[in-house]
Motif scaffolding. Structure first.
Motif, mmCIF file in Angstrom:
data_model
loop_
_atom_site.group_PDB
_atom_site.id
_atom_site.type_symbol
_atom_site.label_atom_id
_atom_site.label_comp_id
_atom_site.label_asym_id
_atom_site.label_seq_id
_atom_site.Cartn_x
_atom_site.Cartn_y
_atom_site.Cartn_z
ATOM 1 N N LEU A 6 38.607 8.224 28.938
ATOM 2 C CA LEU A 6 37.762 8.976 29.873
ATOM 3 C C LEU A 6 37.493 10.361 29.308
ATOM 4 O O LEU A 6 38.383 11.015 28.778
ATOM 5 C CB LEU A 6 38.451 9.112 31.231
ATOM 6 C CG LEU A 6 38.473 7.856 32.078
ATOM 7 C CD1 LEU A 6 39.313 8.074 33.317
ATOM 8 C CD2 LEU A 6 37.067 7.447 32.458
ATOM 9 N N THR A 57 34.092 13.865 34.315
ATOM 10 C CA THR A 57 34.642 12.777 35.121
ATOM 11 C C THR A 57 35.180 13.413 36.400
ATOM 12 O O THR A 57 36.038 14.292 36.344
ATOM 13 C CB THR A 57 35.742 12.027 34.337
ATOM 14 O OG1 THR A 57 35.151 11.467 33.165
ATOM 15 C CG2 THR A 57 36.353 10.929 35.165
ATOM 16 N N SER A 83 27.617 8.024 31.394
ATOM 17 C CA SER A 83 28.422 8.158 32.608
ATOM 18 C C SER A 83 27.919 7.184 33.656
ATOM 19 O O SER A 83 26.760 6.775 33.647
ATOM 20 C CB SER A 83 28.389 9.592 33.146
ATOM 21 O OG SER A 83 27.098 9.906 33.614
ATOM 22 N N THR A 136 32.529 9.190 42.939
ATOM 23 C CA THR A 136 33.191 9.370 41.657
ATOM 24 C C THR A 136 32.185 9.158 40.542
ATOM 25 O O THR A 136 31.221 8.398 40.680
ATOM 26 C CB THR A 136 34.401 8.424 41.486
ATOM 27 O OG1 THR A 136 35.123 8.809 40.315
ATOM 28 C CG2 THR A 136 33.980 6.979 41.379
ATOM 29 N N SER A 137 32.407 9.861 39.459
ATOM 30 C CA SER A 137 31.585 9.730 38.264
ATOM 31 C C SER A 137 32.527 9.683 37.072
ATOM 32 O O SER A 137 33.423 10.526 36.951
ATOM 33 C CB SER A 137 30.639 10.933 38.148
ATOM 34 O OG SER A 137 29.905 10.853 36.943
ATOM 35 N N VAL A 138 32.349 8.696 36.206
ATOM 36 C CA VAL A 138 33.196 8.576 35.018
ATOM 37 C C VAL A 138 32.330 8.673 33.771
ATOM 38 O O VAL A 138 31.241 8.120 33.714
ATOM 39 C CB VAL A 138 34.016 7.264 35.000
ATOM 40 C CG1 VAL A 138 35.001 7.229 36.149
ATOM 41 C CG2 VAL A 138 33.121 6.040 35.034
ATOM 42 N N ALA A 139 32.822 9.409 32.792
ATOM 43 C CA ALA A 139 32.144 9.548 31.504
ATOM 44 C C ALA A 139 33.087 9.046 30.422
ATOM 45 O O ALA A 139 34.307 9.164 30.542
ATOM 46 C CB ALA A 139 31.775 11.011 31.257
ATOM 47 N N SER A 155 28.504 6.141 38.049
ATOM 48 C CA SER A 155 29.015 6.710 39.299
ATOM 49 C C SER A 155 28.882 5.715 40.437
ATOM 50 O O SER A 155 28.138 4.740 40.352
ATOM 51 C CB SER A 155 28.265 7.998 39.643
ATOM 52 O OG SER A 155 26.891 7.723 39.841
ATOM 53 N N SER A 198 38.173 17.238 39.113
ATOM 54 C CA SER A 198 37.592 16.746 37.863
ATOM 55 C C SER A 198 38.654 16.717 36.768
ATOM 56 O O SER A 198 39.728 17.298 36.909
ATOM 57 C CB SER A 198 36.418 17.631 37.435
ATOM 58 O OG SER A 198 36.858 18.952 37.186
ATOM 59 N N SER A 225 30.607 2.926 32.435
ATOM 60 C CA SER A 225 30.025 3.889 31.507
ATOM 61 C C SER A 225 30.231 3.389 30.081
ATOM 62 O O SER A 225 31.288 2.856 29.757
ATOM 63 C CB SER A 225 30.697 5.251 31.691
ATOM 64 O OG SER A 225 30.253 6.154 30.708
ATOM 65 N N GLU A 260 40.967 3.267 36.589
ATOM 66 C CA GLU A 260 40.252 2.677 35.471
ATOM 67 C C GLU A 260 40.796 1.272 35.246
ATOM 68 O O GLU A 260 41.995 1.089 35.082
ATOM 69 C CB GLU A 260 40.446 3.531 34.220
ATOM 70 C CG GLU A 260 39.606 3.079 33.067
ATOM 71 C CD GLU A 260 39.762 3.976 31.861
ATOM 72 O OE1 GLU A 260 39.028 3.766 30.908
ATOM 73 O OE2 GLU A 260 40.621 4.872 31.870
#
Length: 193
Positions: free
Chosen positions: A179, A185, A154, A123-126, A156, A77, A149, A173
């Protein structure tokens, strides 16, 4: 007739000896399977589940390796905010929770496949503030799934893909610049089969 009976008994004796050997091999294999089953039962047990008690995870991974289970799993992360104005380069997820199989590099943000098989990645992006972010999970530079996002939100994506030794998987990205960190993330992967 006596000669025939002697020959038959002699042949049966040979077969019995061979059967005894086969039974001992089967017993040994059964004992090995019982040990492997005990490892799996411990993983699934109510008080020893890694989800409920993370302290048992190292012990379970050691036992799995001892009995021939090759584990490849990582979870990483962002702890430090990432300004990806460079785009087109992997996001270096700096905090690694687990990296069994040593496939993930926090320095590069790239997972390099240590063994052939089918893998699952998530994957998860905030995003910070009113910015928007669009990221892709890529295999050897080719998008496998994407997420978006916006406005402190967020997004994913998850994918299950076949990989061969040396394949590179990473999150890149492709739009946006800010991010969010604080472990919001993330990039995770594991060997399935």
């Amino acid at each position: 007739m006596n000669l025939y009976l002697v020959l038959c008994l002699g042949m049966m004796g040979l077969r019995l000896s061979s059967a005894d050997l086969d039974l001992s091999d089967l017993k040994r294999e059964l004992d090995e399977q019982k040990e492997r089953l005990a490892v799996l039962e411990k993983e699934l047990g109510p008080n020893t589940s890694p989800a409920k008690n993370p302290a048992v995870l190292p012990e379970l991974l050691t036992k799995r390796a001892q009995y021939g289970y090759d584990t490849v799993v990582f979870s990483a992360s962002l702890n430090v905010p990432f300004d990806s104005s460079r785009h087109n380069s992997p996001i270096p997820f700096d905090t690694v929770t687990i990296n069994e199989g040593n496939g993930y590099s926090s320095a590069t943000g790239v997972f390099t496949t240590p063994r052939d098989g089918v893998y699952m990645f998530y994957t998860s992006v905030a995003v910070n503030g009113d910015d928007a972010v669009h990221a892709q999970l890529q295999k050897n530079g080719v998008s496998q799934c994407a997420c978006t996002s916006t406005h402190y939100g967020s997004g994913s994506c998850m994918v299950i893909i076949p990989l061969t030794v040396g394949d590179k998987v990473f999150v890149k990205e492709v739009f946006g610049t800010h991010l969010r960190a604080e472990h919001l993330t993330t990039f995770n992967g594991m060997f399935v089969i």
